[in-house]
Design a protein around this motif. Sequence first.
Motif, short mmCIF file in Angstrom:
data_model
loop_
_atom_site.label_atom_id
_atom_site.label_comp_id
_atom_site.label_asym_id
_atom_site.label_seq_id
_atom_site.Cartn_x
_atom_site.Cartn_y
_atom_site.Cartn_z
N UNK A 404 -43.04 13.82 28.55
CA UNK A 404 -42.74 12.84 27.56
C UNK A 404 -40.99 13.78 26.34
N UNK A 405 -41.09 14.92 26.87
CA UNK A 405 -39.81 15.91 25.44
C UNK A 405 -38.43 15.04 26.98
N UNK A 406 -38.64 15.44 27.93
CA UNK A 406 -37.86 15.74 29.01
C UNK A 406 -37.47 14.05 29.29
N UNK A 407 -38.27 12.96 29.42
CA UNK A 407 -37.52 12.09 29.40
C UNK A 407 -36.49 11.70 28.13
N UNK A 408 -37.13 12.13 26.60
CA UNK A 408 -36.46 12.21 25.58
C UNK A 408 -35.44 12.71 25.75
N UNK A 409 -34.90 13.99 26.24
CA UNK A 409 -34.05 14.39 26.99
C UNK A 409 -33.35 13.42 27.20
N UNK A 410 -33.52 13.61 28.72
CA UNK A 410 -32.29 13.16 30.03
C UNK A 410 -32.15 11.47 29.23
N UNK A 411 -33.21 10.71 29.02
CA UNK A 411 -32.45 9.65 29.01
C UNK A 411 -31.23 9.49 27.47
N UNK A 412 -31.64 10.70 26.69
CA UNK A 412 -29.86 10.53 26.06
C UNK A 412 -29.20 10.96 26.27
N UNK A 413 -29.13 11.83 27.59
CA UNK A 413 -28.34 12.24 28.27
C UNK A 413 -27.47 11.36 28.78
N UNK A 414 -28.00 10.34 29.02
CA UNK A 414 -27.58 8.99 30.06
C UNK A 414 -26.99 9.84 30.97
N UNK A 415 -27.90 10.23 31.68
CA UNK A 415 -27.27 10.73 33.50
C UNK A 415 -27.20 9.90 34.21
N UNK A 491 -35.60 18.85 21.27
CA UNK A 491 -34.81 19.36 21.63
C UNK A 491 -33.17 18.52 21.64
N UNK A 492 -32.27 19.39 21.46
CA UNK A 492 -30.73 19.17 21.37
C UNK A 492 -30.20 19.12 22.75
N UNK A 493 -29.33 18.22 22.71
CA UNK A 493 -28.25 18.21 23.57
C UNK A 493 -27.18 19.35 23.28
N UNK A 494 -26.67 20.48 24.19
CA UNK A 494 -25.54 20.78 23.51
C UNK A 494 -24.33 20.74 24.91
N UNK A 495 -22.69 20.45 24.41
CA UNK A 495 -22.27 20.39 25.41
C UNK A 495 -21.54 21.35 25.49
N UNK A 496 -21.49 21.66 26.29
CA UNK A 496 -19.99 23.03 26.80
C UNK A 496 -18.64 21.65 27.65
#
Length: 853
Positions: A404-415, A491-496
């Motif tokens: 569930x947490x990975x789904x939320x994270x990866x879908x939010x990232x728009x892969x 979990x927050x996505x951090x962009x570098x």
Amino acid sequence: MSVPTDLPAGLPGLDPAWSRRITVADATGTKHEWHLLDNGVPDPVGTLLCVHGNPTWSYLWRRLVAAAPPGWRVIAPDHLGMGFSERLPGPRPLAQRVADLGDLTAALGVTGPVITVGHDWGGVLSLGWALAHQEQLRGVVLGNTAVAMPEGDLGPALIRLAHAPGVRSVATVGTPLFVRATTALSSPKLPADVRDAFAAPYRTAARRRSVGDFVADIPFSPGHPSRAAQEAIAEGIRSLDVPALLLWGPRDPVFGERYLADLRERLPHAQLHRYEGASHLVPEDAPQYADAVAQWVTDLSTSRATTGRPGAAAAPQRHLGSALAARAGDDSPAVVEVGGGTVSWAQLHRRVEHLAAGLAGAGIRPGQRVALLVEPSADLTAAVYAVWRAGGVIVVADKGLGLRGMRRALRSAGVDAVIGGAPGLAAARAMRLPGTRIAAGRLPAGAARALGAAHTLDELERVGSTAPPPAETAGDADCAVLFTSGATGPAKGVVYTRRQAQAQLDLVGATYELSPDDRLVAAFAPFALLGPALGIGSAVPDVDVTEPGSLTAAALADATAAIGGTVVFASPAALRRVVATAGELTGPQRTALGRVRLLMSAGAPVPLPLLRALRQVLPAAAAHTPYGMTEALPVTDVCATEIEAAGPGNGVCVGRPLPGVEVRVSPLSATGAADGELTDTVGTTGEIAVRAAHVKDRYDALWATERAASRDPGWHRTGDVGHLDAEGRLWIEGRLPHAVTTAAGVVTPVGVEQRVELLETVTSAAVVGVGPAGAQVVVVVVVPADGARRRAGFELADPALAEAVRAAAGTEVAAVLVTGRLPVDIRHQSKIDRREVARQATRTLAGARARTR
């Protein structure tokens, strides 16, 4: 304008003084009476035009009216036939409703600058107004909405159901089902009086007529009368060159991810904030919505500038694969799989170059995002560097987040693509991730088809071996989206960017004097991926990445022996297990560990007794505990001898800032808010802020979070609390949300926990606040050292232990509880989950009070 007489009294959060009526003639000369909310600012610096959807009304914008930036007028009309505006004799198509808004703003004397704010069907209408009044337009804000149906999409299922002729008249007009169902979508559930307020204008079928007409006007079919107007708006917004902000509820069953993706494609410059947990009515589900809009408007008004981080502009243009390329002819080990194979530098470089060309041929373009769902392996390492070489952006989320947490994270990232082994591709299918699937490892043809794999890494490597290499990518391009552990919230996505990542690598290499002669053994798999970029070989011990505490001394020794390790990186939880199992080491294993020169541990405070115990396992290793976070690592560094020299203090000593790194604190107020000006005053406790060339670029799809963290231009507020001492050392006292706000002042948890843990009767401790903010009491939860087996929950400590804890704490303690185990974070299994501790402590104490009555 006049005050309406039919607006119910006592609507929650709505000031009756905002309610107005105005009569406006349309293009045919027909006059209509509108109801609107209007804060009535005279001579405004600008106007927010807030447009609701169906079946809500201007009540949706009450918080935004209240939070209006100084000098800004807020106008929130009820569409004709909706809310408390005049009822209509018949339907009113999209183009007419857009014209109606223009007639209204003209009658209200709106001349610009205007920022439109739209939600649901109001999003389309507000954009229609924006396109027709571009000379007045300053910006657009959109909540959950859609302007078009993406290719192959039939439209939101719930709306299509309501649109069906046999259903529409009953669900939208004949009964209040559609009205009530809309507010039932909210997450969390709306209070009953708020739900009633939304339904207040729609109490009879006659008053709900336009609700049904709005649904009927949705142009699902190509021949629909409003289809041309809708398509014109959808295409027209591509030309808008004003700032845009998207505020989104990801749990919306009506306008899902595909509609957000469509909006982002049409408005590629738009900033985005996803309110995790929020559903369709995002202005209701996310109370911070109004403040976010107000802050964004204020920033536009003041043209808030951002200050570049030190060294960013002057950093030399090098590529993340430069160190790998420099060893292209080297046959020594680059990656060692414990119990598996070894990949040389020459092999790794060749594979990365071929894979990068293969990825480019498969459609992976510079800037596209690639999720990596591959277990730690040579395949994973090659995939990371190949994606970078192709100009792509890697997206990494811990398996420990759960599906569930990975789904939320990866879908939010728009892969745009997914590289995974069989389990990873199966997870991608379960998570319904978009994009191309690429299989790592060998899959039978049937399994590949079932998992949707369009390519394999081996296939792309073969294809790429005869293709030209991709062009190098600019340093300011994104290179990674790394998700935080979720230990303190979603979990927050951090962009570098590439330049920031290279600055991090340079700092790590210089700080720890890494050379090509070093070999890295990383019990935290993501850190092992840095090996090729640092120019040092790497290996990952045989350990479950979701259970770092399962690392044994033997497994660490075997990995060290396999690659000739000189540097070890592991979390405190992993190192505790290493110490506990050190007695099982063989002579050769001890010899391998004796060659390690450097031990690094991060992810949570590392107790000095643990560092001392590790001297028996890694006798030649200098023990360092760098401080940092996903957003910036490292920030400071300290070795075990320096910790001993610093002695006890209020918190954990994490050393001095590294070269090129600046640290300040924002002092805390009595309410626990970090609202003071940044300072380096000795002994001042506050939120820690960092400035350096290697600090993250931004949070991904979290505009409001990024705005708060970077409100001091050029600085990143970490969310940690601490102070600087007279020697320039930084001491960590806890997390800002975990500071206890008592009536006597703020108490930070870590110092109290350390003092309590000095008791021989205590193994570990957690300090939390119980009660309302500003009147909290300190509660200490301990794991006793008596070895007794305890249930998972909390219970009151015996009087002797409670007395000893209170004496050691150094602050007033309201209650002492005991448990068998404290909850910790998933990634490092070292950070105490104080939020969960506080929740359980509150329940335990409430039960104890109830039993004593």
